[in-house]
Scaffold this active site. Structure first.
Site, short mmCIF file in Angstrom:
data_model
loop_
_atom_site.label_atom_id
_atom_site.label_comp_id
_atom_site.label_asym_id
_atom_site.label_seq_id
_atom_site.Cartn_x
_atom_site.Cartn_y
_atom_site.Cartn_z
N SER A 94 3.01 3.62 3.09
CA SER A 94 3.62 4.95 2.99
C SER A 94 2.54 5.85 2.38
O SER A 94 2.46 6.00 1.16
CB SER A 94 4.87 4.93 2.12
OG SER A 94 5.83 4.08 2.67
N LYS A 169 7.90 9.99 6.58
CA LYS A 169 8.30 8.92 5.64
C LYS A 169 8.50 9.50 4.23
O LYS A 169 9.43 9.14 3.51
CB LYS A 169 7.22 7.84 5.63
CG LYS A 169 7.38 6.77 4.58
CD LYS A 169 8.59 5.89 4.80
CE LYS A 169 8.79 4.93 3.63
NZ LYS A 169 10.02 4.17 3.73
N LYS A 238 5.60 7.83 -6.07
CA LYS A 238 4.44 8.24 -5.26
C LYS A 238 4.89 8.97 -3.99
O LYS A 238 4.36 10.02 -3.63
CB LYS A 238 3.62 6.99 -4.94
CG LYS A 238 2.52 7.08 -3.92
CD LYS A 238 2.91 6.60 -2.52
CE LYS A 238 3.41 5.19 -2.44
NZ LYS A 238 3.72 4.72 -1.09
P1 NDP Z 1 3.43 -4.29 -3.43
O1 NDP Z 1 3.08 -3.62 -4.69
O2 NDP Z 1 4.42 -5.39 -3.40
O3 NDP Z 1 2.10 -4.88 -2.69
C1 NDP Z 1 0.94 -4.13 -2.63
C2 NDP Z 1 -0.11 -4.85 -1.81
O4 NDP Z 1 -1.32 -4.09 -1.86
C3 NDP Z 1 -0.48 -6.24 -2.33
O5 NDP Z 1 -0.89 -7.04 -1.24
C4 NDP Z 1 -1.65 -5.93 -3.25
O6 NDP Z 1 -2.53 -7.01 -3.46
C5 NDP Z 1 -2.37 -4.89 -2.45
N1 NDP Z 1 -3.22 -4.03 -3.28
C6 NDP Z 1 -2.86 -3.29 -4.35
N2 NDP Z 1 -3.91 -2.62 -4.85
C7 NDP Z 1 -4.98 -2.98 -4.08
C8 NDP Z 1 -6.36 -2.64 -4.10
N3 NDP Z 1 -6.85 -1.79 -5.00
N4 NDP Z 1 -7.17 -3.20 -3.18
C9 NDP Z 1 -6.69 -4.07 -2.25
N5 NDP Z 1 -5.39 -4.43 -2.18
C10 NDP Z 1 -4.54 -3.89 -3.08
O7 NDP Z 1 3.88 -3.10 -2.44
P2 NDP Z 1 4.88 -3.16 -1.20
O8 NDP Z 1 4.50 -4.28 -0.31
O9 NDP Z 1 6.27 -3.04 -1.69
O10 NDP Z 1 4.53 -1.76 -0.50
C11 NDP Z 1 3.40 -1.57 0.36
C12 NDP Z 1 3.57 -0.21 1.02
O11 NDP Z 1 4.79 -0.21 1.80
C13 NDP Z 1 3.69 0.94 0.01
O12 NDP Z 1 3.06 2.08 0.50
C14 NDP Z 1 5.22 1.15 -0.07
O13 NDP Z 1 5.53 2.48 -0.47
C15 NDP Z 1 5.63 0.86 1.37
N6 NDP Z 1 7.02 0.44 1.54
C16 NDP Z 1 7.57 -0.55 0.76
C17 NDP Z 1 8.91 -0.91 0.94
C18 NDP Z 1 9.57 -2.00 0.14
O14 NDP Z 1 10.79 -2.19 0.29
N7 NDP Z 1 8.86 -2.75 -0.73
C19 NDP Z 1 9.76 -0.22 1.94
C20 NDP Z 1 9.04 0.74 2.76
C21 NDP Z 1 7.74 1.06 2.53
P3 NDP Z 1 -2.27 -8.09 -4.65
O15 NDP Z 1 -1.38 -9.13 -4.03
O16 NDP Z 1 -3.61 -8.59 -4.97
O17 NDP Z 1 -1.61 -7.35 -5.79
#
Ligand code: NDP
Length: 293
Positions: A94, A169, A238
């Protein structure tokens, strides 16, 4: 036709999305914490790449699902990373529209396509493969993206040029935040007046104030006191910030969205980075001195 689809970001929603992708395509994956990528590979038979370049070299299409556009750009535009002309990046983060347009232009210089394809439907929709995917980009790239996102989508819509998927979104999630805040406040007051939460919800859900928040989130998570953690409040905060930017950049009034953004920021400060978005209602309950049940 894409046959190899790399996936970057196996977080709360990325992991179940990638699982569906891996059923249809050869799927090299990369995650910042390598242990998650290794576990994913063990579970699905996908290949865990040791480096980002490893994913890019093995894929026709790369999907990113990271917290914000900042992490996406940090990775994608990383110096020395070699993209190949004809590849496509689908950003399921997002993200924010301005960054997406800039990223699309940067990738185009390398002959690489870009589609912003954020998703809605939560982790349960991702598990079920029924997410709504809103795509921004040029028609030929969106066609290619559709084949990939269909692996985890119940509905896919091409909404406009690059960045518009992310704008839509953000507006959607601002509506979610408004509903959480208003329903939390209203129900807290009704419970204080002696109305059972289940009774109030039965009426609202047969009336004009109903929403996903009153129909699903509050009955399943608040009334039950289950409070599962599926989508971090920090991420919703965010998203509402992005919606505010979209409103400001388009010269649109932002009165309600501004107030809700302030509420979320305050709640986030108190509840912390790992709190779920619905836990904002915990803070409303605390201030009202009542539990919604
Ligand atoms: P999480 O916080 O669960 O996961 C984030 C992911 O990004 C992890 O794989 C993490 O790696 C990785 N990450 C974080 N920082 C970095 C970095 N600096 N460099 C490389 N990788 C990084 O988030 P979500 O999966 O919940 O959300 C992901 C996206 O989807 C967001 O934009 C969110 O707004 C959107 N979204 C989420 C929903 C939900 O229900 N959860 C619904 C709809 C949209 P690591 O494992 O190492 O921490």
């Amino acid at each position: 036709m894409a046959t190899r689809v790399g996936f970057i970001g196996l977080g709360a929603i990325g992991r179940p999305m990638a699982r569906h992708v891996a059923k249809k395509f050869e799927t090299p994956v990369w995650n910042r914490s390598a242990a998650k990528a290794d576990a994913f590979a063990k579970e699905t038979g996908a290949r865990a790449a040791k480096t980002l370049q490893g994913v890019i070299d093995l894929a026709d299409v790369v999907v990113t699902c990271l917290p914000t556009s900042r992490e996406v750009r940090d990775l994608v535009e990383r110096e020395g990373l070699g993209w190949h002309a004809g590849q496509l990046l689908i950003d399921a983060t997002s993200g924010d529209p301005l960054n997406s347009r800039e990223l699309a232009a940067w990738l185009a210089k390398h002959g690489v396509g870009f589609v912003d394809a954020p998703v809605s439907g939560g982790t349960s929709g991702a598990e079920a493969g029924t997410l709504t995917v809103m795509m921004g980009g040029e028609a030929k790239w969106v066609e290619m993206a559709k084949e990939v996102v269909s692996a985890f989508a119940g509905k896919t819509v091409h909404v406009g040029p690059a960045g518009t998927g992310h704008a839509l979104k953000a507006v959607n999630n601002a509506l979610l935040a408004v509903n959480i805040q208003a329903a939390g406040e209203g129900l807290a007051a009704l419970v204080k007046l002696g109305v059972k939460a289940s009774v109030a919800l039965e009426v609202i859900n047969a009336s004009s104030g109903r929403s996903n928040v009153t129909e699903n989130l509050i009955p399943q998570r608040v009334v039950t006191r289950a409070w599962p953690r599926t989508f971090r409040l920090a991420l919703l905060n965010k998203d509402v910030g992005i919606a505010l930017d979209v409103l400001k950049q388009t010269g649109t009034p932002a009165d309600v969205t501004s107030v809700v953004k302030r509420c979320l920021a305050d709640e986030l400060e108190i509840l912390g980075d790992q709190a779920d978005h619905v836990e904002a209602i915990k803070e409303i309950e605390r201030r009202a001195g009542v539990e919604i049940k």
